[in-house]
Design a protein around this motif. Structure first.
Motif, PDB file in Angstrom:
ATOM      1  N   SER A 327     -44.701  54.328 -41.181  1.00 34.78           N
ATOM      2  CA  SER A 327     -44.037  55.479 -41.110  1.00 34.78           C
ATOM      3  C   SER A 327     -42.701  54.343 -39.803  1.00 34.78           C
ATOM      4  CB  SER A 327     -44.897  56.477 -39.852  1.00 34.78           C
ATOM      5  OG  SER A 327     -43.806  57.097 -38.495  1.00 34.78           O
ATOM      6  N   ASN A 328     -42.985  53.977 -39.424  1.00 32.60           N
ATOM      7  CA  ASN A 328     -41.817  53.173 -38.898  1.00 32.60           C
ATOM      8  C   ASN A 328     -41.037  51.970 -39.134  1.00 32.60           C
ATOM      9  OD1 ASN A 328     -42.807  54.477 -36.085  1.00 32.60           O
ATOM     10  ND2 ASN A 328     -44.368  52.582 -35.437  1.00 32.60           N
ATOM     11  N   GLY A 329     -41.447  51.286 -40.140  1.00 34.43           N
ATOM     12  CA  GLY A 329     -40.949  51.271 -41.291  1.00 34.43           C
ATOM     13  C   GLY A 329     -41.214  49.414 -41.002  1.00 34.43           C
ATOM     14  N   ALA A 330     -41.686  49.499 -39.550  1.00 34.55           N
ATOM     15  CA  ALA A 330     -42.352  47.716 -39.375  1.00 34.55           C
ATOM     16  C   ALA A 330     -43.701  47.983 -39.139  1.00 34.55           C
ATOM     17  CB  ALA A 330     -41.239  47.135 -37.738  1.00 34.55           C
ATOM     18  N   PHE A 331     -44.619  46.347 -38.802  1.00 31.98           N
ATOM     19  CA  PHE A 331     -45.775  46.700 -38.406  1.00 31.98           C
ATOM     20  C   PHE A 331     -46.000  46.568 -37.195  1.00 31.98           C
ATOM     21  CE2 PHE A 331     -49.238  44.073 -36.263  1.00 31.98           C
ATOM     22  CZ  PHE A 331     -50.449  44.583 -37.349  1.00 31.98           C
ATOM     23  N   THR A 332     -46.930  47.848 -36.945  1.00 29.88           N
ATOM     24  CA  THR A 332     -47.040  48.714 -36.228  1.00 29.88           C
ATOM     25  C   THR A 332     -48.119  48.444 -35.611  1.00 29.88           C
ATOM     26  OG1 THR A 332     -45.568  49.700 -36.025  1.00 29.88           O
ATOM     27  CG2 THR A 332     -46.799  50.650 -34.235  1.00 29.88           C
ATOM     28  N   PHE A 333     -49.284  47.825 -34.811  1.00 31.55           N
ATOM     29  CA  PHE A 333     -50.653  47.469 -33.897  1.00 31.55           C
ATOM     30  C   PHE A 333     -51.108  48.595 -33.448  1.00 31.55           C
ATOM     31  CE2 PHE A 333     -55.124  45.966 -32.884  1.00 31.55           C
ATOM     32  CZ  PHE A 333     -55.249  46.336 -33.708  1.00 31.55           C
ATOM     33  N   LEU A 334     -51.609  49.724 -33.580  1.00 33.10           N
ATOM     34  CA  LEU A 334     -51.884  50.691 -32.289  1.00 33.10           C
ATOM     35  C   LEU A 334     -53.262  50.670 -31.318  1.00 33.10           C
ATOM     36  CD1 LEU A 334     -51.896  53.989 -34.962  1.00 33.10           C
ATOM     37  CD2 LEU A 334     -49.989  53.338 -33.766  1.00 33.10           C
ATOM     38  N   TRP A 335     -53.596  49.592 -31.710  1.00 32.10           N
ATOM     39  CA  TRP A 335     -55.145  49.297 -30.907  1.00 32.10           C
ATOM     40  C   TRP A 335     -54.849  48.238 -29.808  1.00 32.10           C
ATOM     41  CZ3 TRP A 335     -56.835  53.694 -31.854  1.00 32.10           C
ATOM     42  CH2 TRP A 335     -56.338  54.153 -33.441  1.00 32.10           C
ATOM     43  N   GLY A 336     -53.420  47.924 -29.207  1.00 31.67           N
ATOM     44  CA  GLY A 336     -53.110  46.497 -28.415  1.00 31.67           C
ATOM     45  C   GLY A 336     -53.792  45.497 -28.918  1.00 31.67           C
ATOM     46  N   ASN A 337     -53.569  44.500 -27.634  1.00 25.96           N
ATOM     47  CA  ASN A 337     -53.765  42.757 -28.216  1.00 25.96           C
ATOM     48  C   ASN A 337     -55.102  42.693 -27.452  1.00 25.96           C
ATOM     49  OD1 ASN A 337     -52.859  43.166 -25.228  1.00 25.96           O
ATOM     50  ND2 ASN A 337     -51.061  42.145 -26.371  1.00 25.96           N
ATOM     51  N   ASN A 338     -56.144  42.987 -27.216  1.00 22.56           N
ATOM     52  CA  ASN A 338     -56.543  42.464 -26.699  1.00 22.56           C
ATOM     53  C   ASN A 338     -58.077  42.349 -27.254  1.00 22.56           C
ATOM     54  OD1 ASN A 338     -58.991  42.072 -24.902  1.00 22.56           O
ATOM     55  ND2 ASN A 338     -58.601  42.560 -23.226  1.00 22.56           N
ATOM     56  N   TRP A 339     -57.774  42.019 -28.021  1.00 23.15           N
ATOM     57  CA  TRP A 339     -58.968  41.449 -29.150  1.00 23.15           C
ATOM     58  C   TRP A 339     -60.652  41.452 -28.961  1.00 23.15           C
ATOM     59  CZ3 TRP A 339     -57.424  42.520 -34.251  1.00 23.15           C
ATOM     60  CH2 TRP A 339     -55.936  42.400 -34.110  1.00 23.15           C
ATOM     61  N   LEU A 340     -60.739  40.804 -27.521  1.00 19.54           N
ATOM     62  CA  LEU A 340     -62.424  40.680 -27.104  1.00 19.54           C
ATOM     63  C   LEU A 340     -62.681  42.075 -27.095  1.00 19.54           C
ATOM     64  CD1 LEU A 340     -64.614  39.162 -27.203  1.00 19.54           C
ATOM     65  CD2 LEU A 340     -63.839  39.056 -24.739  1.00 19.54           C
ATOM     66  N   ALA A 341     -61.923  42.384 -26.782  1.00 16.80           N
ATOM     67  CA  ALA A 341     -62.321  43.920 -26.319  1.00 16.80           C
ATOM     68  C   ALA A 341     -62.287  44.906 -27.301  1.00 16.80           C
ATOM     69  CB  ALA A 341     -60.667  44.859 -25.113  1.00 16.80           C
ATOM     70  N   LEU A 342     -61.444  44.719 -27.771  1.00 14.40           N
ATOM     71  CA  LEU A 342     -61.201  46.398 -29.538  1.00 14.40           C
ATOM     72  C   LEU A 342     -62.537  45.388 -30.053  1.00 14.40           C
ATOM     73  CD1 LEU A 342     -60.052  48.395 -30.653  1.00 14.40           C
ATOM     74  CD2 LEU A 342     -58.961  46.192 -32.552  1.00 14.40           C
ATOM     75  N   VAL A 343     -62.737  43.995 -30.001  1.00 13.62           N
ATOM     76  CA  VAL A 343     -64.070  43.900 -30.807  1.00 13.62           C
ATOM     77  C   VAL A 343     -65.930  44.203 -29.797  1.00 13.62           C
ATOM     78  CG1 VAL A 343     -65.727  42.309 -31.464  1.00 13.62           C
ATOM     79  CG2 VAL A 343     -63.198  42.547 -31.916  1.00 13.62           C
ATOM     80  N   MET A 344     -65.067  44.670 -28.977  1.00 11.72           N
ATOM     81  CA  MET A 344     -66.460  44.897 -27.814  1.00 11.72           C
ATOM     82  C   MET A 344     -66.975  46.212 -27.555  1.00 11.72           C
ATOM     83  SD  MET A 344     -66.853  42.386 -24.730  1.00 11.72           S
ATOM     84  CE  MET A 344     -67.090  43.929 -23.830  1.00 11.72           C
ATOM     85  N   LEU A 345     -65.817  47.047 -28.158  1.00 17.72           N
ATOM     86  CA  LEU A 345     -65.386  48.668 -27.755  1.00 17.72           C
ATOM     87  C   LEU A 345     -65.537  49.287 -29.233  1.00 17.72           C
ATOM     88  CD1 LEU A 345     -64.936  51.221 -26.331  1.00 17.72           C
ATOM     89  CD2 LEU A 345     -63.004  51.471 -27.530  1.00 17.72           C
TER      90      LEU A 345
END
Ligand SMILES: Nc1ncnc2c1ncn2[C@@H]1O[C@H](COP(=O)(O)OP(=O)(O)OP(=O)(O)O)[C@@H](O)[C@H]1O
Ligand SMILES: [Mg+2]
Lengths: 446, 338
Positions: A327-345
């Motif tokens: 939709s943005n025509g560009a790479f958009t990662f929606l879930w922030g940049n804290n990978w550790l926190a994301l994996v734990m969540l």
């Protein structure tokens, strides 16, 4: 241990070969998020759509259960729906915040009686599209009330016509999406019953039958989706980072992650329900008469379902990002940049979700009870937790969906302070999982 | 002879919802010798599956124990289970997996892996003649094919003892033949001990070295077929269908007067009569069946026919030698069928 892994692997493999199930697990939540995103995410973004003029013709003559065609028509026309669940609807509309866009701002719908007139109107350019609900709509989609008959009934197809002309192709697509959105909740609700997923995908309209199968169970759900009551509300986050995101992205984040968790809840108990099938086909007995312990079989099943849930949520998060990127025509990662926190969540959400599943299947005595209980629990959690687009104030904190979505929203806004979310999800997951496993243990007996 | 299976007072009582008991199996004790085909023959609901389930460690006996190759199924389940292969009455396979994938999965459950597992899979696939369809999903198979995979899965661990619970149920004659031949090959080529259950007398007669007849959860007779028929002192039966005589008593008296006829039964065939007329009124039948019991049916045949022919017209004659059906009838007063 090898046996446990083999059993878990088998569970995962089975799901991966079931295309209909995959479509349900991944396709449906994405489609819902996308449609809602497109329909309501335009207020702040570039995707502004002017009201489209539509003719709505309801030819439905109703049936024993009332007139389902009229319900669909009313939603499209933004008219109040005559239903028995006013109380629920009132309750939920109270919490409707200011920033909503009712369906009437997208559709300039007009009721007509004559389908020919409607089609002629489209041809003449008066309407961009015509939605024509056939005379047999209720009767075709209305199945017998007895659930056991339901399996056997050969469902007949019926078709809601969206008539449009080439000149207004885009508008017609939008009208069709909206018509589908109106119908989609019924699909979601009904798809809870795994065995019928196939039928539903053959013709989503069939799904409405479940409404009549147990009206009370789904009434709240239907009205939750009634845009006329302003239930589909998407308030803006006050946080700066979120402010920077388009409304479309915000919807993908909040609504999308809610759908991901909501649909994974179905995976949890339907996956474990397979133990009943294994017992009927004597596969379970074959396993038990091999030198494989009951604990291993149980652990294998639970582990397999756990993997499936993690993968399902993970894939949905990735796909939602892909949608945003496109939709943005560009790479958009929606879930922030804290990978550790994301994996734990992700892991703690999965544990909480499978905990609910184990608990439901463990508590129920029969597969039918598990289906009923599971559906009700999932709907309840979704209703409370915001998977239907609105939240019920403090009560929403009773639902793991709230904690999950809140966590994902925090991460996506660059806020890594999700300790409380992790704690709540983990504790809930561990409790439900252990009590559930203990209960479920009995189901692995012959 | 070496004993492979020994059951001691096995008993299983299920509880109904209203907590009245169902005595599915009542204190069953028997032995199966190494290398024999042993059949449990009994009508539906006799307790065959329940018995097998107990000696395969699937359900806990209410009382008693079973020993497989000397290992108690209750105390040393793991060792005992290594020795047995199971072919359940149902098609116990994952329908969404291929035949080969199923075998892989169940092979893993016997801790087989790698080359060894692959070899065993190839072995049973070849033995059950499944090469062609091994990569197809089970749910695309015919009933007979499924049965064969079902058996193959029970052979993966090269068991010393294999349980086959009605493995021919719902199978066409051709496939049935194949399965019966397989059972013989398991005994003769692989020296396996086979515990076979069936409610079909013909199968038990053809296959078994020894037969246990089970009814209402009890073994009511056990031995070779010859021993069983001998034990009940079963006689040949001459079964003669006749047009109904006008003077029944005279005919019966004449037959009963024959020194070698130990017993004569007479039955008017009402059913046939009702059937033919399509009504439900019980009207006097036109046909009757005479059964004459005697030691040597063939020898007596001519004389018996002579007596009857003088009085009434004969429609059909049959000499029945004692079979398991007769044994069952004799012991229970009921027919094995239905
Ligand atoms: N789990 C159970 N709970 C209650 N009753 C049971 C259960 N399993 C079996 N029974 C009862 O025990 C009796 C014996 O059943 P079983 O299945 O052993 O018979 P069977 O000889 O194998 O019959 P069939 O030829 O039909 O397979 C039947 O009356 C059956 O209804
Ligand atoms: Mg049985």
């Amino acid at each position: 241990m090898e046996k446990i892994l083999t059993i878990a692997w088998k569970e995962l493999y089975t799901v991966s070969t079931d295309r209909v199930l995959l479509l349900f697990m991944l396709g449906t939540p994405l489609a819902i998020s996308l449609i809602i995103g497109l329909a309501f995410g335009s207020s702040g973004g570039e995707l502004t759509i002017g009201a489209i003029s539509v003719a709505v013709v309801n030819l439905d003559q109703g049936g024993g259960e009332g007139n389902l065609g009229e319900t669909v028509a009313s939603i499209l026309l933004s008219e109040p729906i005559a239903r028995s669940n006013e109380a629920t609807c009132q309750l939920s509309s109270e919490s409707a915040p200011a920033e909503i866009r009712p369906l009437s701002s997208f559709l300039n719908a007009k009721r007509l009686d004559d389908p020919e007139l409607a089609r002629a109107g489209v041809d003449d350019g008066i309407y961009a599209a015509a939605v024509i609900i056939p005379a047999d709509f209720t009767s075709k989609v209305n199945p017998p009330r007895d659930p056991s008959l339901l399996e056997q009934t050969q469902l007949e197809k019926t078709q809601v016509e969206v008539y449009g002309s080439g000149a207004t192709a885009i508008s017609v697509t939008i009208v069709r999406s909206i018509a589908e959105t109106v119908i989609q909740p019924f699909v979601t609700a009904s798809a809870a019953i795994r065995g019928t997923v196939q039928t539903i995908f053959a013709n989503p309209l069939n799904a409405i039958k479940f409404m009549s199968a147990d009206e009370s169970a789904f009434a709240g759900f239907a009205c939750a989706y009634n845009p006329n009551l302003g239930n589909i509300s998407l308030e803006r986050q006050a946080l700066n980072d979120v402010q920077a995101r388009s409304a479309f992205e915000q919807i993908l984040i909040r609504f999308g992650s809610a759908q991901a968790v909501f649909f994974s809840l179905f995976t949890a108990w339907t996956g474990l329900q397979s133990v009943y099938r294994d017992r009927n086909t004597w596969v379970l007995q074959r396993l038990l008469s091999s030198p494989t312990s009951r604990q291993s079989i149980l652990a294998g099943k639970l582990l397999g379902v756990q993997w499936i849930i993690v993968l399902q949520i993970l894939l949905l998060l990735v796909f939602l990002s892909i949608i945003a990127s496109i939709s943005n025509g560009a790479f958009t990662f929606l879930w922030g940049n804290n990978w550790l926190a994301l994996v734990m969540l992700l892991l703690s959400v999965s544990l909480a979700v499978s905990g609910v599943g184990v608990f439901v299947v463990g508590l129920a005595r029969t597969p039918e009870q598990a289906t009923l209980l599971g559906t009700m629990v999932n709907m309840g959690l979704a209703l409370l937790g915001g998977a239907f687009g609105f939240r019920l104030g403090e009560f929403s904190k009773l639902s793991l969906i709230f904690w999950a979505v809140d966590g994902f929203e925090s991460l996506s806004s660059g806020d890594a302070a999700i300790e409380l979310n992790l704690l709540v999800l983990l504790v809930q997951g561990l409790i439900l999982f252990s009590v559930g496993s203990w209960l479920f243990n009995r189901r692995v007996q012959v | 002879m070496e004993t492979m299976v020994e059951t001691k007072g096995l008993r299983k009582t299920f509880m109904r919802k209203d907590s009245t008991p169902i005595h599915a199996v009542k204190a069953v004790s028997f032995s199966i010798y190494r290398g024999e085909i042993f059949s449990l023959l009994g009508p539906n609901g006799a307790g065959k599956t329940t018995t097998i389930s107990m000696i395969s460690g699937l359900i806990e006996p209410s009382e008693g124990d079973a020993f497989i190759g000397g290992y108690s199924i209750r105390q040393q389940a793991r060792q005992a289970k290594q020795l047995i292969g199971v072919v359940p009455q149902e098609i116990a396979l994952y329908p969404e997996l291929t035949a080969r994938q199923n075998l892989w999965f169940f092979g893993r459950m016997y801790s087989l892996r790698g080359k060894e597992l692959k070899m065993r899979m190839d072995e049973v696939i070849e033995f059950m003649d499944l090469e062609e369809r091994q990569h197809d999903r089970i749910d695309t198979f015919s009933g007979g094919m499924k049965r064969r995979v079902n058996i193959a899965a029970g052979l993966l661990n090269r068991p010393q003892l294999i349980y086959m619970d009605e493995p021919t149920a719902g199978v066409d004659p051709q496939n049935r033949r194949r399965i019966l031949d397989t059972v013989f090959r398991l005994r003769d080529e692989y020296q396996m001990t086979v515990l076979y259950t069936t409610h079909l007398m013909e199968e038990a007669e053809e296959l078994s070295d020894r037969i246990g007849i089970i009814d209402h959860g009890e073994i009511i007779a056990l031995g070779t077929q010859a021993e069983l028929t001998e034990r009940i002192g079963a006689e040949d039966r001459l079964v003669i269908e006749v047009k109904r005589p006008s003077d029944e008593q005279t005919l019966l008296d004449a037959l009963r007067a024959h020194p070698q006829a130990s017993k004569v039964e007479y039955q008017v065939d009402h059913l046939k009569d009702i059937d033919r007329r399509g009504g439900s009124a019980v009207t006097p039948a036109e046909e009757a069946v005479l059964t004459v019991y005697c030691q040597n049916g063939r020898k007596l045949l001519a004389e018996v026919l002579n007596i009857i022919e003088q009085q009434v017209e004969i429609s059909s004659i049959e000499v029945r030698q004692p079979d398991l059906e007769a044994v069952f009838l004799n012991l229970t007063g009921r027919a094995l069928r239905d």
